[in-house]
Every structure is written in structure tokens, then in C-alpha cells.
Design an enzyme around this catalytic site. Structure first.
Site, PDB file in Angstrom:
ATOM      1  N   ILE A   1       0.855  -1.193   0.000  1.00 18.88           N
ATOM      2  CA  ILE A   1       0.000   0.000   0.000  1.00 18.88           C
ATOM      3  C   ILE A   1       0.887   1.238   0.000  1.00 18.88           C
ATOM      4  O   ILE A   1       1.677   1.444   0.927  1.00 18.88           O
ATOM      5  CB  ILE A   1      -0.933   0.052   1.232  1.00 18.88           C
ATOM      6  CG1 ILE A   1      -1.767  -1.222   1.340  1.00 18.88           C
ATOM      7  CG2 ILE A   1      -1.832   1.292   1.180  1.00 18.88           C
ATOM      8  CD1 ILE A   1      -2.690  -1.265   2.559  1.00 18.88           C
ATOM      9  N   THR A   2       0.776   2.067  -1.044  1.00 20.36           N
ATOM     10  CA  THR A   2       1.573   3.304  -1.060  1.00 20.36           C
ATOM     11  C   THR A   2       0.884   4.349  -0.185  1.00 20.36           C
ATOM     12  O   THR A   2      -0.347   4.381  -0.089  1.00 20.36           O
ATOM     13  CB  THR A   2       1.742   3.857  -2.495  1.00 20.36           C
ATOM     14  OG1 THR A   2       0.466   4.305  -2.984  1.00 20.36           O
ATOM     15  CG2 THR A   2       2.311   2.805  -3.443  1.00 20.36           C
ATOM     16  N   GLY A   3       1.687   5.180   0.479  1.00 21.41           N
ATOM     17  CA  GLY A   3       1.120   6.224   1.331  1.00 21.41           C
ATOM     18  C   GLY A   3       0.328   5.651   2.487  1.00 21.41           C
ATOM     19  O   GLY A   3      -0.758   6.129   2.815  1.00 21.41           O
ATOM     20  N   ALA A   4       0.865   4.612   3.119  1.00 25.96           N
ATOM     21  CA  ALA A   4       0.156   3.974   4.237  1.00 25.96           C
ATOM     22  C   ALA A   4       0.479   4.643   5.567  1.00 25.96           C
ATOM     23  O   ALA A   4       0.111   4.148   6.624  1.00 25.96           O
ATOM     24  CB  ALA A   4       0.498   2.488   4.294  1.00 25.96           C
TER      25      ALA A   4
ATOM     26  N   SER B   1      -0.629   7.567   6.557  1.00 26.25           N
ATOM     27  CA  SER B   1      -1.713   8.397   7.098  1.00 26.25           C
ATOM     28  C   SER B   1      -3.014   8.119   6.351  1.00 26.25           C
ATOM     29  O   SER B   1      -3.040   7.374   5.379  1.00 26.25           O
ATOM     30  CB  SER B   1      -1.342   9.894   7.032  1.00 26.25           C
ATOM     31  OG  SER B   1      -1.726  10.477   5.817  1.00 26.25           O
ATOM     32  N   GLY B   2      -4.090   8.710   6.874  1.00 22.59           N
ATOM     33  CA  GLY B   2      -5.376   8.714   6.185  1.00 22.59           C
ATOM     34  C   GLY B   2      -5.875   7.356   5.730  1.00 22.59           C
ATOM     35  O   GLY B   2      -5.844   6.363   6.472  1.00 22.59           O
TER      36      GLY B   2
ATOM     37  N   TYR C   1      -4.534  18.218  -9.317  1.00 25.65           N
ATOM     38  CA  TYR C   1      -4.932  17.040  -8.531  1.00 25.65           C
ATOM     39  C   TYR C   1      -6.062  16.280  -9.236  1.00 25.65           C
ATOM     40  O   TYR C   1      -5.995  15.059  -9.392  1.00 25.65           O
ATOM     41  CB  TYR C   1      -5.378  17.479  -7.130  1.00 25.65           C
ATOM     42  CG  TYR C   1      -6.037  16.375  -6.330  1.00 25.65           C
ATOM     43  CD1 TYR C   1      -5.270  15.419  -5.670  1.00 25.65           C
ATOM     44  CD2 TYR C   1      -7.429  16.286  -6.234  1.00 25.65           C
ATOM     45  CE1 TYR C   1      -5.879  14.396  -4.943  1.00 25.65           C
ATOM     46  CE2 TYR C   1      -8.039  15.277  -5.510  1.00 25.65           C
ATOM     47  CZ  TYR C   1      -7.269  14.333  -4.860  1.00 25.65           C
ATOM     48  OH  TYR C   1      -7.863  13.313  -4.152  1.00 25.65           O
TER      49      TYR C   1
HETATM   50  P1  NDP Z   1      -3.351  11.715   3.212  1.00 23.64           P
HETATM   51  O1  NDP Z   1      -2.676  13.004   2.906  1.00 23.64           O
HETATM   52  O2  NDP Z   1      -3.788  11.460   4.614  1.00 23.64           O
HETATM   53  O3  NDP Z   1      -2.452  10.504   2.744  1.00 23.64           O
HETATM   54  C1  NDP Z   1      -1.671  10.591   1.593  1.00 23.64           C
HETATM   55  C2  NDP Z   1      -0.499   9.660   1.717  1.00 23.64           C
HETATM   56  O4  NDP Z   1       0.299   9.783   0.543  1.00 23.64           O
HETATM   57  C3  NDP Z   1       0.406   9.981   2.910  1.00 23.64           C
HETATM   58  O5  NDP Z   1       0.771   8.759   3.506  1.00 23.64           O
HETATM   59  C4  NDP Z   1       1.596  10.647   2.249  1.00 23.64           C
HETATM   60  O6  NDP Z   1       2.818  10.456   2.937  1.00 23.64           O
HETATM   61  C5  NDP Z   1       1.634   9.887   0.941  1.00 23.64           C
HETATM   62  N1  NDP Z   1       2.478  10.561  -0.039  1.00 23.64           N
HETATM   63  C6  NDP Z   1       2.383  11.819  -0.499  1.00 23.64           C
HETATM   64  N2  NDP Z   1       3.395  12.071  -1.352  1.00 23.64           N
HETATM   65  C7  NDP Z   1       4.136  10.942  -1.438  1.00 23.64           C
HETATM   66  C8  NDP Z   1       5.311  10.588  -2.134  1.00 23.64           C
HETATM   67  N3  NDP Z   1       5.963  11.452  -2.913  1.00 23.64           N
HETATM   68  N4  NDP Z   1       5.801   9.341  -1.980  1.00 23.64           N
HETATM   69  C9  NDP Z   1       5.176   8.456  -1.181  1.00 23.64           C
HETATM   70  N5  NDP Z   1       4.067   8.740  -0.487  1.00 23.64           N
HETATM   71  C10 NDP Z   1       3.558   9.975  -0.605  1.00 23.64           C
HETATM   72  O7  NDP Z   1      -4.598  11.679   2.214  1.00 23.64           O
HETATM   73  P2  NDP Z   1      -5.788  10.590   2.008  1.00 23.64           P
HETATM   74  O8  NDP Z   1      -5.621   9.442   2.888  1.00 23.64           O
HETATM   75  O9  NDP Z   1      -7.048  11.358   2.026  1.00 23.64           O
HETATM   76  O10 NDP Z   1      -5.542  10.174   0.491  1.00 23.64           O
HETATM   77  C11 NDP Z   1      -5.326   8.853   0.093  1.00 23.64           C
HETATM   78  C12 NDP Z   1      -5.965   8.603  -1.260  1.00 23.64           C
HETATM   79  O11 NDP Z   1      -7.370   8.784  -1.170  1.00 23.64           O
HETATM   80  C13 NDP Z   1      -5.491   9.545  -2.366  1.00 23.64           C
HETATM   81  O12 NDP Z   1      -5.304   8.790  -3.546  1.00 23.64           O
HETATM   82  C14 NDP Z   1      -6.654  10.509  -2.542  1.00 23.64           C
HETATM   83  O13 NDP Z   1      -6.706  11.020  -3.848  1.00 23.64           O
HETATM   84  C15 NDP Z   1      -7.805   9.563  -2.250  1.00 23.64           C
HETATM   85  N6  NDP Z   1      -9.051  10.199  -1.909  1.00 23.64           N
HETATM   86  C16 NDP Z   1      -9.197  10.924  -0.748  1.00 23.64           C
HETATM   87  C17 NDP Z   1     -10.407  11.498  -0.458  1.00 23.64           C
HETATM   88  C18 NDP Z   1     -10.611  12.303   0.771  1.00 23.64           C
HETATM   89  O14 NDP Z   1     -11.710  12.814   0.952  1.00 23.64           O
HETATM   90  N7  NDP Z   1      -9.638  12.433   1.656  1.00 23.64           N
HETATM   91  C19 NDP Z   1     -11.559  11.323  -1.339  1.00 23.64           C
HETATM   92  C20 NDP Z   1     -11.288  10.527  -2.505  1.00 23.64           C
HETATM   93  C21 NDP Z   1     -10.089   9.992  -2.754  1.00 23.64           C
HETATM   94  P3  NDP Z   1       3.221  11.323   4.229  1.00 23.64           P
HETATM   95  O15 NDP Z   1       2.462  10.717   5.377  1.00 23.64           O
HETATM   96  O16 NDP Z   1       4.688  11.112   4.317  1.00 23.64           O
HETATM   97  O17 NDP Z   1       2.820  12.728   3.950  1.00 23.64           O
END
Ligand code: NDP
Length: 315
Positions: free
Chosen positions: A7-10, A12-13, A190
Site C-alpha cells: 500500500i503506497t502512502g500507508a 496516514s489517512g 490534482y
Molecule cells: P493523506 O494526505 O492522509 O495521505 C496521503 C499519503 O500519501 C500519505 O501517507 C503521504 O505520505 C503519501 N504521499 C504523499 N506524497 C508521497 C510521495 N511522494 N511518496 C510516497 N508517499 C507519498 O490523504 P488521504 O488518505 O485522504 O488520500 C489517500 C488517497 O485517497 C489519495 O489517492 C486521494 O486522492 C484519495 N481520496 C481521498 C479522499 C478524501 O476525501 N480524503 C476522497 C477521494 C479519494 P506522508 O504521510 O509522508 O505525507
């Protein structure tokens, strides 16, 4: 054996909530592919994910070298790859000036689309080798890139145009930083990146589903108004957005619920159909959603694929 899911970006969120939901079943080992190792370790700990259920591996999607290194490191671990979830994203709605990846691509499309495009293309081979009964490649989409919805019609709308900026490399030197060739707009970049994510999933399906049996899917998990995605927004927006989504649009979902939804797309035996964009209704039941005209345009998907191949050095 347990399934292995990257899972990429695991850190947070949604990514973290999904890691937690899968780890808790005892049936999954989660490879948290994150750019900040310490943050990921702290996040896993505070989410209560047991040590034996996860591994953190460094991945910075804003650098194609880092993507290639991640793939090498993952292969060296000798873990099979059963499911890949392309989840990480950046959203820069208030940025006045564009920022860039290591290779000089505008940061939102560079990270959300191009980094994941290279990652998914390289790891397809690994997914293919796995003997897991249901192999899946999931790219998280969004309603905001989908102009057949109310949320997708809030300006600036997604629009890839004729891809002139993307073809030029999105570098702001000899090309525009925007895919359609327009002036920089972080919110639009975005949304455009999310359209690319949804088009890429469909193009993967057309090219590889029959041959490999891999399930390719995308989803809109609902509006998770509390995640770090909105960290760059103005403070007033961050205060008002969650209650607005909760009480006015009623599109709000908690991080926990959204994580369970994405975990279903990873593991539910009933969600094996390929080429689908999943959404959930008010009763939290999944259904196959329709994409906007642009986000389901097969000709555009092919073009985005071919141009992206050149930019990431695959063609
Ligand atoms: P978060 O900002 O909480 O999570 C984003 C994650 O991506 C973080 O873990 C962040 O890392 C990571 N990230 C950012 N840049 C990089 C990079 N260069 N390399 C590796 N990791 C990276 O946002 P969400 O959880 O909300 O978003 C997750 C997905 O959900 C996204 O694809 C978003 O488009 C989608 N989404 C979100 C919605 C919402 O309402 N929130 C609605 C619909 C879709 P770090 O922790 O280091 O910053």
C-alpha cells in the site's frame, strides 16, 4: 499463507486505515510503501498494527529512481506480491507556484499519476508470478475528477485536453505544467491526476486482464474530510469542510469506514470483477459506479498510457 499487499502512502489517512483493517483480519501482511520511514513506524504503532503484520519500505513517488529502488528492494525481500494498492497522493489547492518531482514533472501529476504508473507497470510482473488465488491491482480514484457528479463539477474541473502539457513533460520550461497546456492550478492538477489514475486502471484492464487474470479496480471511498490530504488548505476550509461534508452533502465517511471499503476491494471474494470503479451507497453497500465521459474515454486512456510510458522511461 497470508496475502501480501503493498500500500503506497500507508503512513496516514486512507492508506493507514486500510493497512489497519487488513492487518486486523490476520490474513494479510501489509508492506507500507512510504516516503517517511519514522512517520510510518509511528503511524503503524499508534494504529495498533501488530509488528508481525507489517513491513515498512521506503518509496518516494516523486522520484522515479526511488520507485525503481523500491521495486528492487521489494524483490530482494523474496515476498510474493499478491495485491498492489496505489493510494498515495498530494493535493496542493492553495499553491501559487508549481512544485516539481526529482525528474522535473509538476508535483501532483508527477506523484499521483506518473510515480504510480511506473510502479504499477514494473510490479505487474511480480503480481503475475504470485500463486495467490485473487491477484489485484487497485488505483484509488476520486469523485473530484469525475465531471458527471456534483463534486466533480466544482471549478476548476478536471480536463486533460489534447495532452499537450503532458506530452511536453509538465516541466514549465518547454511545456506547460498542466496536462491540457493551461496555467498552473493546483486543485485542477490534482483532479487531472485522478482522471489519469482512473484511465490507467481501465487501460491496464484492457491490456492485461484476460492474459493475466489480475483484477484491476479503482474506487471512490467517500469524502474522508479529516485526512492529511487537506493539510495545505487554508485553516478556515479545514475547520468547515468536515461538518459541511457530514451535514450538508452527507458524503462524509470516517477514515475507519473508508479503510474498510478499500480493504473490501483488496480482499472481498465478491469484488473480483475487473475494470470496475467501485463506490458505496448510503447504506455502505458497494456498487459499480459510472465514470464521466473523459474518465472512461478509451482513446484518451491509450494516449495517456503511451505518453506516460515515454515520460517514465518505459518506451
Ligand atoms: P493523506 O494526505 O492522509 O495521505 C496521503 C499519503 O500519501 C500519505 O501517507 C503521504 O505520505 C503519501 N504521499 C504523499 N506524497 C508521497 C510521495 N511522494 N511518496 C510516497 N508517499 C507519498 O490523504 P488521504 O488518505 O485522504 O488520500 C489517500 C488517497 O485517497 C489519495 O489517492 C486521494 O486522492 C484519495 N481520496 C481521498 C479522499 C478524501 O476525501 N480524503 C476522497 C477521494 C479519494 P506522508 O504521510 O509522508 O505525507
Amino acid at each position: 499463507r497470508k496475502g501480501n499487499v503493498v500500500i503506497t502512502g500507508a503512513s496516514s489517512g486512507l492508506g493507514l486505515a486500510t493497512a489497519k483493517a487488513l492487518a486486523e483480519t490476520g490474513k494479510w501482511h501489509v508492506i507500507m510503501a512510504c516516503r517517511d520511514f519514522l512517520k510510518a513506524a509511528r503511524a503503524a504503532k499508534s494504529a495498533g498494527i501488530a509488528k508481525e503484520n507489517f513491513t515498512i519500505m521506503h518509496l518516494d513517488l516523486a522520484s522515479l529512481d526511488s520507485v525503481r529502488q523500491f521495486v528492487d528492494n521489494f524483490r530482494r525481500s523474496d515476498m510474493p506480491l499478491d495485491v498492489l494498492v496505489c493510494n498515495a497522493a498530494v493535493y496542493l489547492p492553495t499553491a501559487k507556484e508549481p512544485r516539481f518531482t526529482a525528474e522535473g514533472f509538476e508535483l501532483s501529476v508527477g506523484t499521483n499519476h506518473l510515480g504510480h504508473f511506473l510502479l504499477a507497470r514494473l510490479l505487474l510482473e511480480d503480481l503475475n508470478k504470485s500463486d495467490y488465488p485473487s491477484k489485484r491491482l487497485i488505483i484509488v480514484g476520486s469523485i473530484t475528477g469525475n465531471t458527471n457528479t456534483l463534486a466533480g463539477n466544482v471549478p476548476p474541473k478536471a480536463n486533460l485536453g489534447d495532452l499537450r502539457g503532458l506530452s511536453g513533460g509538465l516541466n514549465g520550461l518547454n511545456s506547460s505544467v498542466m496536462i491540457d497546456g493551461g496555467d498552473f492550478d493546483g486543485a485542477k492538477a490534482y483532479k487531472d491526476s485522478k482522471v489519469c489514475n482512473m484511465l490507467t486502471m481501465q487501460e491496464f484492464h484492457r491490456r492485461y486482464h484476460e492474459e493475466t487474470g489480475i483484477t484491476f479496480a479503482s474506487l471512490y471511498p467517500g469524502c474522508i474530510a479529516t485526512t492529511g490530504l487537506f493539510r495545505e488548505h487554508i485553516p478556515l476550509f479545514r475547520t468547515l469542510f468536515p461538518p459541511f461534508q457530514k451535514y450538508i452533502t452527507k458524503g462524509y465517511v470516517s477514515e475507519d469506514e473508508a479503510g474498510k471499503r478499500l480493504a473490501q476491494v483488496v480482499s472481498e471474494p465478491s469484488l473480483t470483477k475487473s475494470g470496475v470503479y467501485w463506490s458505496w451507497n448510503k447504506a455502505s453497500a458497494s456498487f459499480e459506479n459510472q465514470l464521466s465521459q473523459e474518465a472512461s474515454d478509451a482513446e484518451k486512456a491509450r494516449k495517456v498510457w503511451e505518453v506516460s510510458e515515454k515520460l517514465v522511461g518505459l518506451a
